[in-house]
Design a protein around this motif. Structure first.
Motif, PDB file in Angstrom:
ATOM      1  N   SER A  26      26.617 -31.594 -49.140  1.00 40.50           N
ATOM      2  CA  SER A  26      27.429 -30.553 -48.497  1.00 40.50           C
ATOM      3  C   SER A  26      27.885 -29.425 -49.404  1.00 40.50           C
ATOM      4  CB  SER A  26      28.686 -31.192 -47.878  1.00 40.50           C
ATOM      5  OG  SER A  26      28.315 -32.156 -46.939  1.00 40.50           O
ATOM      6  N   TYR A  29      26.016 -25.799 -53.804  1.00 38.46           N
ATOM      7  CA  TYR A  29      26.370 -24.574 -54.530  1.00 38.46           C
ATOM      8  C   TYR A  29      27.230 -24.886 -55.750  1.00 38.46           C
ATOM      9  CZ  TYR A  29      30.499 -25.335 -51.651  1.00 38.46           C
ATOM     10  OH  TYR A  29      31.576 -25.904 -51.031  1.00 38.46           O
ATOM     11  N   SER A  42      23.342 -20.102 -55.972  1.00 43.72           N
ATOM     12  CA  SER A  42      22.850 -20.644 -54.711  1.00 43.72           C
ATOM     13  C   SER A  42      23.617 -19.945 -53.607  1.00 43.72           C
ATOM     14  CB  SER A  42      23.054 -22.157 -54.653  1.00 43.72           C
ATOM     15  OG  SER A  42      24.419 -22.455 -54.742  1.00 43.72           O
ATOM     16  N   LYS A  43      22.907 -19.602 -52.574  1.00 47.37           N
ATOM     17  CA  LYS A  43      23.526 -18.848 -51.485  1.00 47.37           C
ATOM     18  C   LYS A  43      23.017 -19.409 -50.162  1.00 47.37           C
ATOM     19  CE  LYS A  43      22.169 -14.558 -50.750  1.00 47.37           C
ATOM     20  NZ  LYS A  43      21.967 -13.115 -50.865  1.00 47.37           N
ATOM     21  N   LEU A  44      23.923 -19.579 -49.234  1.00 47.20           N
ATOM     22  CA  LEU A  44      23.562 -20.049 -47.904  1.00 47.20           C
ATOM     23  C   LEU A  44      23.031 -18.872 -47.094  1.00 47.20           C
ATOM     24  CD1 LEU A  44      23.618 -22.497 -45.970  1.00 47.20           C
ATOM     25  CD2 LEU A  44      25.867 -21.692 -45.234  1.00 47.20           C
ATOM     26  N   GLU A  46      21.213 -19.455 -43.833  1.00 44.90           N
ATOM     27  CA  GLU A  46      21.303 -19.790 -42.412  1.00 44.90           C
ATOM     28  C   GLU A  46      21.990 -21.140 -42.252  1.00 44.90           C
ATOM     29  OE1 GLU A  46      17.605 -19.676 -40.219  1.00 44.90           O
ATOM     30  OE2 GLU A  46      16.909 -17.955 -41.378  1.00 44.90           O
ATOM     31  N   GLU A  48      24.982 -24.048 -41.846  1.00 43.87           N
ATOM     32  CA  GLU A  48      26.161 -24.427 -42.605  1.00 43.87           C
ATOM     33  C   GLU A  48      25.749 -25.403 -43.695  1.00 43.87           C
ATOM     34  OE1 GLU A  48      29.437 -25.831 -40.253  1.00 43.87           O
ATOM     35  OE2 GLU A  48      28.944 -24.459 -38.624  1.00 43.87           O
ATOM     36  N   TRP A  49      26.424 -25.331 -44.839  1.00 45.14           N
ATOM     37  CA  TRP A  49      26.154 -26.283 -45.905  1.00 45.14           C
ATOM     38  C   TRP A  49      26.283 -27.708 -45.357  1.00 45.14           C
ATOM     39  CZ3 TRP A  49      23.859 -24.549 -50.053  1.00 45.14           C
ATOM     40  CH2 TRP A  49      24.177 -23.304 -50.594  1.00 45.14           C
ATOM     41  N   SER A  54      19.818 -26.071 -42.243  1.00 48.37           N
ATOM     42  CA  SER A  54      20.386 -24.971 -43.022  1.00 48.37           C
ATOM     43  C   SER A  54      19.383 -24.532 -44.088  1.00 48.37           C
ATOM     44  CB  SER A  54      21.715 -25.381 -43.668  1.00 48.37           C
ATOM     45  OG  SER A  54      21.527 -26.448 -44.564  1.00 48.37           O
ATOM     46  N   SER A  56      18.972 -22.352 -47.753  1.00 52.09           N
ATOM     47  CA  SER A  56      19.682 -21.794 -48.908  1.00 52.09           C
ATOM     48  C   SER A  56      18.685 -21.166 -49.874  1.00 52.09           C
ATOM     49  CB  SER A  56      20.504 -22.878 -49.614  1.00 52.09           C
ATOM     50  OG  SER A  56      19.685 -23.971 -49.971  1.00 52.09           O
ATOM     51  N   LYS A  70      13.594 -20.618 -51.630  1.00 48.46           N
ATOM     52  CA  LYS A  70      14.377 -20.923 -50.437  1.00 48.46           C
ATOM     53  C   LYS A  70      14.070 -22.365 -50.050  1.00 48.46           C
ATOM     54  CE  LYS A  70      14.622 -16.274 -48.583  1.00 48.46           C
ATOM     55  NZ  LYS A  70      14.257 -15.384 -47.478  1.00 48.46           N
ATOM     56  N   TYR A  85      15.197 -31.950 -49.134  1.00 48.48           N
ATOM     57  CA  TYR A  85      15.043 -30.498 -49.070  1.00 48.48           C
ATOM     58  C   TYR A  85      13.565 -30.147 -49.099  1.00 48.48           C
ATOM     59  CZ  TYR A  85      19.994 -30.036 -50.325  1.00 48.48           C
ATOM     60  OH  TYR A  85      21.350 -30.106 -50.344  1.00 48.48           O
TER      61      TYR A  85
END
Length: 183
Positions: A26, A29, A42-44, A46, A48-49, A54, A56, A70, A85
């Motif tokens: 969760s 980042y 790290s950036k979200l 789409e 939610e973490w 999702s 990232s 990504k 992932y």
């Protein structure tokens, strides 16, 4: 020769399994804050973490080159504390048809936990090497996380360990004194 492959590594940490799993699932980042020397951000993008589906974006240094990829959070297995992932864009897909990272966190019987890192991939052709540098990058990031936990929580661990050794010496002295009295 098969184009499908899997490489694995294990990293031990002093942190509890539930805490590590929560970060991996969760709050990934947080790893960029801990491992800022080789994992920049790290950036979200789409979702939610911590939710399946999702996406990232990660920026990091690998083999002396700045990289960006990504990742899609493809699966979460709460019972086994496992997260999968799938890389959906980035330099890894130049060499691999598919590339997945599976992280499973298991508690150690005494204290801490073990992170099981698994890279599953399909090479585009036989000349592509196994992704050992990517695996080592992940091992280094996990070791940075372990160092962070040790520093952050050493205020709690050090007094407890000191108390343990003090009590151990005290009991040992008391035992010698008692034995001496009965001789």
């Amino acid at each position: 020769m098969s184009l499908f492959g899997k490489v694995k590594a294990e990293v031990e940490t002093k942190a509890p399994a539930d805490m590590v799993y929560e970060i991996i699932k969760s709050k990934p980042y947080y790893l960029a804050k801990i491992s800022s020397t080789n994992l920049y951000s790290s950036k979200l993008l789409e979702g939610e973490w911590g939710t399946v589906g999702s996406i990232s974006c990660w920026k990091y240094l690998l083999e002396g080159k700045e990289r960006e990829e990504k990742k899609l959070l493809e699966a979460i297995d709460e019972e086994n504390k496992s997260v999968t992932y799938k890389v959906i864009k980035g330099h890894l897909l130049e060499s691999y048809k598919s590339f997945k990272l599976v992280v499973q966190v298991t508690p150690k019987p005494d204290q801490g936990s073990v992170l099981h890192l698994i890279l599953e991939y399909e090479k585009k052709h036989e000349q592509i090497e196994e992704p050992h540098s990517k695996l080592q990058f992940l091992v280094d990031a996990c070791n940075n996380m372990n160092g962070h936990f040790l520093m952050k929580y050493s205020n709690y661990f050090v007094p407890v360990v000191s108390l343990f050794f003090f009590l151990q010496r005290t009991v040992s002295s008391a035992r010698k004194t008692i034995v001496g009295l009965y001789q």
